[in-house]
Design a protein around this motif. Sequence first.
Motif: not given
Length: 180
Positions: A151-168
């Motif tokens: 849940q925490t990893i995909p909530a990661t963003t940056s000012r440049t529009g960076f996004t993350v997807q995560a899987e187990l």
Amino acid sequence: MAARRAARAGQTHQFPGQAAKAMPYGIYDMTANTGWASTGTEHDTAAFAVASIRHWWQAVGQHEYPCARRLLITADGGSSNGYRTRGWKTQLAGLAAETGLEITVCHLPPALKQRLWPGTSKWNKVEHLLFSHITMNWRGRPLTCHEVMLQTIPATTSRTGFTVQAELDSGEVPHWRPRQ
């Protein structure tokens, strides 16, 4: 795209009071400014590293880059995706055969050389552009189970529009073996 084991972002994370472990492995797509983090429950192996790349390719890469014929991977020089690791090369050969992609790997200097020559770590985009953001997002939060991490990893963003997807990754990693 760059792939490597998360050195400072968590290495092997042991959950308090549990036998469960988590080992993040990350992929950073420099073109799209996106990340993919697979959190493994088993050991950091070449099969897990390549399975992370395979899952990223199947879920994201082949859709974002439908005309791609080649895949460039920058990887650190040690651990499961080290330049001397036969399993890493064998598993990548399987991925190349499976996808039809020509896969090229450029290895960054191993951790020992990074300690000897500190400036070399600046080349590692996964460390600086993926796991640094994830680590900042984790700051102050107890990582008590895999679900909290996912849940925490995909909530990661940056000012440049960076996004993350995560899987187990449950550890059911397909091991590719060449035909006899």
